[in-house]
Design a protein around this motif. Structure first.
Motif, mmCIF file in Angstrom:
data_model
loop_
_atom_site.group_PDB
_atom_site.id
_atom_site.type_symbol
_atom_site.label_atom_id
_atom_site.label_comp_id
_atom_site.label_asym_id
_atom_site.label_seq_id
_atom_site.Cartn_x
_atom_site.Cartn_y
_atom_site.Cartn_z
ATOM 1 N N THR A 228 12.921 -35.373 26.379
ATOM 2 C CA THR A 228 13.263 -33.999 26.002
ATOM 3 C C THR A 228 13.835 -33.234 27.185
ATOM 4 O O THR A 228 14.860 -32.537 27.063
ATOM 5 C CB THR A 228 12.011 -33.279 25.459
ATOM 6 O OG1 THR A 228 11.509 -33.974 24.318
ATOM 7 C CG2 THR A 228 12.330 -31.841 25.075
ATOM 8 N N TYR A 465 17.227 -28.874 17.963
ATOM 9 C CA TYR A 465 16.905 -28.694 19.377
ATOM 10 C C TYR A 465 15.402 -28.775 19.669
ATOM 11 O O TYR A 465 15.010 -28.797 20.841
ATOM 12 C CB TYR A 465 17.447 -27.350 19.872
ATOM 13 C CG TYR A 465 18.947 -27.248 19.754
ATOM 14 C CD1 TYR A 465 19.777 -28.030 20.549
ATOM 15 C CD2 TYR A 465 19.532 -26.383 18.841
ATOM 16 C CE1 TYR A 465 21.158 -27.950 20.439
ATOM 17 C CE2 TYR A 465 20.911 -26.296 18.724
ATOM 18 C CZ TYR A 465 21.720 -27.075 19.521
ATOM 19 O OH TYR A 465 23.084 -26.998 19.402
ATOM 20 N N ILE A 467 13.518 -31.041 20.125
ATOM 21 C CA ILE A 467 13.647 -32.477 20.376
ATOM 22 C C ILE A 467 12.289 -33.160 20.440
ATOM 23 O O ILE A 467 12.076 -34.222 19.836
ATOM 24 C CB ILE A 467 14.445 -32.721 21.671
ATOM 25 C CG1 ILE A 467 15.853 -32.155 21.510
ATOM 26 C CG2 ILE A 467 14.495 -34.206 22.022
ATOM 27 C CD1 ILE A 467 16.601 -31.978 22.812
#
Length: 495
Positions: A228, A465, A467
């Motif tokens: 990430t 996003y 992640i």
């Protein structure tokens, strides 16, 4: 009359949900899935064809109620008494009473922190400390540290999360990216903190101890957070920001509108300190609202006067309704606005309706039936891990609550893991890797509704996003498929 051979209750131990899971032996899998399939079809139609406004502003809420009505019809056809369904709805409502109160207080917190200058001060100093080149990975780390310390992703979002979104927005970074970074870090900390309720709940359901669970969970969680951070580091090099000139303009505008002083940080630091001292969130957030109101009178009298003829009325408005502070910068005008408690009503209605659907589904025995069907497909170790992941994901969608996504699979799959010779920490880790972290990816789940409302960013914007959250279940499946660090019970081998 209730047929005791048809419906039974499985006791569990949990401080966060009521102590039963309804098991309806007569319900077949297609009957259990019918409300889910119809619900998903209606939600998809609303989102993709009606832009979320099919039935008006509260379309998703009405659709959840329709899904609950269909589930109730399935229950009546299977002779499930109405009182059982109503009891489950009531129990679900009771379980979200505190989260709803927290949502109201977060709305009040956002309003009072705005008019007191706390949020503007965070943005002002943050713009000087956090450069665009490191902002996204730094946001992940900051959110992770706060979440580990407090044990709460919700508290993290309501404090540093709001500030980071404000700073990043002022820098010109897409809000979806910022929220994804904050949520990734917050849920990493939530998973790894011994203070977290879900981190305590998962090993309790699986039959292992807290610190064995945390240590074993780090095997999949640490690689996930490292990936990430790498991804956000790469993203930081690809985005275009406003540049130093525009940042200087923003700083000047903030300074001319508010009285900026480091003393304002006493307010958020007090809230974080209260959480660390294990003060109840309702008390800690209430203290944050009251302290911010006092600081508004002390430091921002000009701002309060510009909002209303009475400074006291300005504070009341900040707590309960919309507040907009007008500056000479259009971007800051968008940033320096808050809906107060009123701004949280849409989210609260969504949670209430989701609990109706989840309560009826539990009451008719559909949740247990779907989970058992998944369990029957697990013939191998990898199949068992996969069934657990799918079950947790499905319950986050259907039951709209991360606690049920841990409790029900934990109870249902525990014996299956034992039969395969797997140590209980395999189950507890999988519950967290797929149940805890994916809850925030579902718009009508309590976590998804909360985070999107508090951060002011829709789930659809931050989904890709976030992640850490969507990568975690894949990571646990990769480790299972490759037989990496799969711990067995003494004297047992992988079948």
């Amino acid at each position: 009359m209730e047929d005791e051979k048809n419906i039974s209750e499985i006791d569990i131990s949990s401080k966060v949900t009521h102590n039963k899971i309804i098991d309806n032996k007569e319900l077949n899998i297609w009957e259990a899935l019918t409300p889910v399939l119809i619900l998903m079809a209606l939600l998809a139609y609303n989102i993709f064809y009606k832009e979320g406004e099919w039935l008006g502003e509260y379309s998703n809420q009405f659709i959840l109620l329709i899904g609950g009505g269909i589930a109730a019809i399935v229950g009546f056809l299977n002779k499930v008494p109405l009182n059982i369904m109503l009891t489950e709805i009531w129990e679900n409502w009771k379980s979200v009473f505190v989260p709803i109160m927290i949502l109201f207080l977060v709305g009040a917190l956002a309003g009072t922190w705005l008019v007191s200058g706390v949020i503007p001060a965070m943005v002002y100093y943050g713009l000087q400390l956090l450069s665009p080149s490191i902002f996204l990975p730094a946001s992940v780390v900051i959110a992770a540290v706060i979440s580990i310390a407090t044990g709460s992703s919700w508290t993290t979002s309501a404090t540093v999360g709001i500030a980071l979104v404000g700073i990043g927005t002022a820098l010109g970074i897409p809000t979806g990216m910022i929220a994804g970074a904050v949520i990734s870090g917050a849920y990493f900390g939530d998973k790894m903190s011994p203070l977290s309720d879900t981190t305590n709940l998962a090993p309790a359901m699986a039959g292992t101890d807290l610190f064995t669970h945390i240590k074993y969970m780090s095997i999949t969680t640490v690689p996930t957070i490292l990936i990430t951070l790498i991804v956000f580091g790469i993203l930081s090099t690809t985005i275009e920001t406003n540049g130093n000139a525009n940042v200087s303009n923003l700083l000047d505008t903030i300074k001319s509108t508010f009285h900026i002083t480091p003393y304002l940080f006493i307010v958020p630091l007090t809230v974080i300190a209260l959480i660390l001292l294990k003060t109840k969130p309702l008390i800690a957030l209430s203290a944050g609202v009251l302290l911010a109101a006092v600081f508004a009178f002390i430091f921002q009298s000009d701002v309060l006067s510009s909002l209303s003829e009475s400074n006291f009325q300005s504070i009341i408005n900040a707590v309960f309704v919309d507040t907009e502070i007008v500056t000479t910068n259009e971007k800051l005008n968008e940033l320096f606005s808050s809906g107060g408690m009123e701004g949280m009503l849409w989210t609260i209605f969504l949670i209430i309706c989701a609990m109706v659907f989840g309560g009826v589904m539990d009451g008719i025995g559909a949740l247990a039936r779907i989970t058992k069907a998944l369990l029957s497909l697990a013939s191998s170790v990898f199949g068992l891990f996969s069934a657990t992941v799918v079950s947790c994901l499905g319950l986050n969608i259907v039951a709209s609550d991360q606690y049920l996504a841990i409790v029900i699979p934990g109870k249902m799959f525990k014996k299956a893991y034992e039969d395969k010779g797997l140590a209980p920490e395999n189950l507890s880790r999988t519950l967290e890797d797929s149940g805890t972290v994916t809850s925030v990816l579902i718009p009508w789940n309590t976590c998804g509704a909360y985070q999107s409302s508090v951060l002011g960013v829709g789930v659809g914007e931050y989904f890709i996003y976030a992640i850490f959250n969507w990568l975690s279940p894949f990571m646990t499946l990769i480790f299972a498929a490759l037989n990496i660090k799969i711990r067995m019970l003494a004297g047992k081998e992988i079948k």
